[in-house]
Scaffold this motif. Structure first.
Motif, mmCIF file in Angstrom:
data_model
loop_
_atom_site.group_PDB
_atom_site.id
_atom_site.type_symbol
_atom_site.label_atom_id
_atom_site.label_comp_id
_atom_site.label_asym_id
_atom_site.label_seq_id
_atom_site.Cartn_x
_atom_site.Cartn_y
_atom_site.Cartn_z
ATOM 1 N N GLU A 12 -24.819 -29.526 37.138
ATOM 2 C CA GLU A 12 -24.901 -28.453 38.339
ATOM 3 C C GLU A 12 -24.357 -27.564 38.708
ATOM 4 O O GLU A 12 -25.300 -26.381 38.993
ATOM 5 N N THR A 14 -25.512 -25.555 35.882
ATOM 6 C CA THR A 14 -26.114 -24.366 35.489
ATOM 7 C C THR A 14 -27.387 -24.290 37.060
ATOM 8 O O THR A 14 -27.865 -22.987 36.709
ATOM 9 N N LYS A 15 -27.181 -25.289 37.653
ATOM 10 C CA LYS A 15 -28.688 -25.077 38.570
ATOM 11 C C LYS A 15 -27.518 -24.293 39.759
ATOM 12 O O LYS A 15 -28.071 -23.687 40.647
ATOM 13 N N TYR A 16 -26.549 -24.508 40.093
ATOM 14 C CA TYR A 16 -25.569 -23.448 40.834
ATOM 15 C C TYR A 16 -25.748 -22.319 40.612
ATOM 16 O O TYR A 16 -26.302 -21.101 41.583
ATOM 17 N N GLN A 18 -28.021 -20.609 38.541
ATOM 18 C CA GLN A 18 -29.645 -20.186 38.623
ATOM 19 C C GLN A 18 -29.665 -20.313 40.265
ATOM 20 O O GLN A 18 -30.470 -18.627 40.069
ATOM 21 N N ILE A 49 -26.348 -29.662 47.906
ATOM 22 C CA ILE A 49 -27.749 -29.928 47.340
ATOM 23 C C ILE A 49 -27.972 -31.201 48.294
ATOM 24 O O ILE A 49 -27.011 -31.926 49.092
ATOM 25 N N ASP A 53 -30.863 -33.993 43.797
ATOM 26 C CA ASP A 53 -30.076 -33.038 42.473
ATOM 27 C C ASP A 53 -30.499 -31.686 42.991
ATOM 28 O O ASP A 53 -30.401 -31.706 41.852
ATOM 29 N N GLU A 54 -31.524 -31.445 44.312
ATOM 30 C CA GLU A 54 -31.824 -29.865 43.933
ATOM 31 C C GLU A 54 -30.775 -29.008 44.934
ATOM 32 O O GLU A 54 -30.011 -29.502 45.927
ATOM 33 N N SER A 77 -31.689 -21.638 49.340
ATOM 34 C CA SER A 77 -32.798 -21.503 48.580
ATOM 35 C C SER A 77 -34.152 -20.586 49.444
ATOM 36 O O SER A 77 -33.893 -21.444 50.911
#
Length: 299
Positions: A12, A14-16, A18, A49, A53-54, A77
């Protein structure tokens, strides 16, 4: 359904990061990694989120001192722009700040975001830096009211008791920022409590944790309208990581064992508590303490 919370694991995070890089660094040809700084480990990270899980939006709260915080790295986003996620994130970070005893938020807003923050009550202070020789920033700030505490009188009584009877607590400026019967949060002055390594002194960590545990028992006594002398019978603390910034200590009702009804029969009562010291979102120390409450002797 969307959820606003801190990242739970490395995937998570990593996504944060990114999303932070994609929205705040990639358009200006900045390398991956430029979206991070030296304060990540001592900051509070929040993301919105969805059920897939996006990660839809991210933001960070850091502490500039005991009572001032700073919001940074706000990003939403492109696919969810205009849906109010930015506002939701700021409101969440402000609520967190209030629980932590932060009374003023500052931030550096990009020129196109100034209007957004003004609608949320932030005021321009001055023209700030120019990022990448292109993006003008403006320093903005907002004052936060103290957390609406229904137990304010009792909490103030406890804090005054500390400062009046324990000189170290006053020197450390230990304060209570939140209490709701289920959770107690305390904090102290970071400047006074630093060692030669510029991290929090181990003795200060132990003192803050011990008084938080003692304070929890004190609050339970007062709310039950009971009297007793609170003494620390046994304690253990595990130091997990150095604390470079401003720590807070949190004690949750779920981690308490024991009750006080035996005092009504003139017998000793016991309470076992666990309190965590946090550096940002991360647990930096864990305290376990057993307190004995001795019945007051009638005169």
């Amino acid at each position: 359904m969307n959820c606003c919370r801190s990242p739970k694991n490395s995937a998570e995070f990593t996504k944060y990061y990114q999303l932070r890089w994609k929205m705040l660094r990639e358009p200006w040809q900045q390398p991956v990694g430029s979206e991070k700084d030296d304060l990540e480990e001592q900051s509070y990270h929040r993301m919105i989120i969805n059920s897939k899980d996006e990660v839809l939006a991210v933001g960070r709260l850091e502490r500039n001192g005991q009572h001032q915080g700073k919001i940074r790295y706000m990003a939403v986003s492109e696919t969810t722009s205009g849906q109010g996620l930015g506002r939701q994130l700021v409101v969440e970070l402000e609520a967190l700040a209030q629980q932590l005893g932060i009374t003023q938020i500052v931030l550096e807003a990009r020129e196109k975001a100034v209007g957004f923050y003004e609608k949320l009550g932030y005021l321009q202070v001055n023209k700030s830096h120019l990022l990448f020789n292109e993006i003008q920033h403006f320093t903005m700030q907002k004052s936060l009211s103290a957390h609406d505490n229904h137990h304010a009188e009792l909490v103030n009584e406890l804090q005054n008791t500390w400062h009046d009877t324990i000189p170290m607590s006053k020197a450390m400026n230990i304060e209570i920022s939140y209490y709701d019967k289920a959770k107690l949060i305390t904090h102290c002055d970071p400047a006074f409590n630093k060692n030669l390594h510029q991290t929090m002194f181990a003795g200060s960590i132990y003192t803050l944790a011990t008084l938080t545990g003692w304070g929890w028992v004190y609050l339970q006594l007062k709310q039950a309208e009971l009297e007793g002398d609170i003494v620390l019978a046994n304690a253990d603390i595990k130091y997990r990581a150095p604390i470079k910034g401003t720590a807070h200590c949190q004690l949750d009702f779920e981690e308490v064992i024991g009750e006080l009804t035996s005092l009504k029969e003139g017998k000793k009562a016991k309470m076992q508590v666990m309190a965590n010291l946090y550096s940002g979102d991360k647990v930096a120390a864990t305290f376990h303490g057993q307190f004995a409450v001795l019945p007051k002797k009638s005169s």
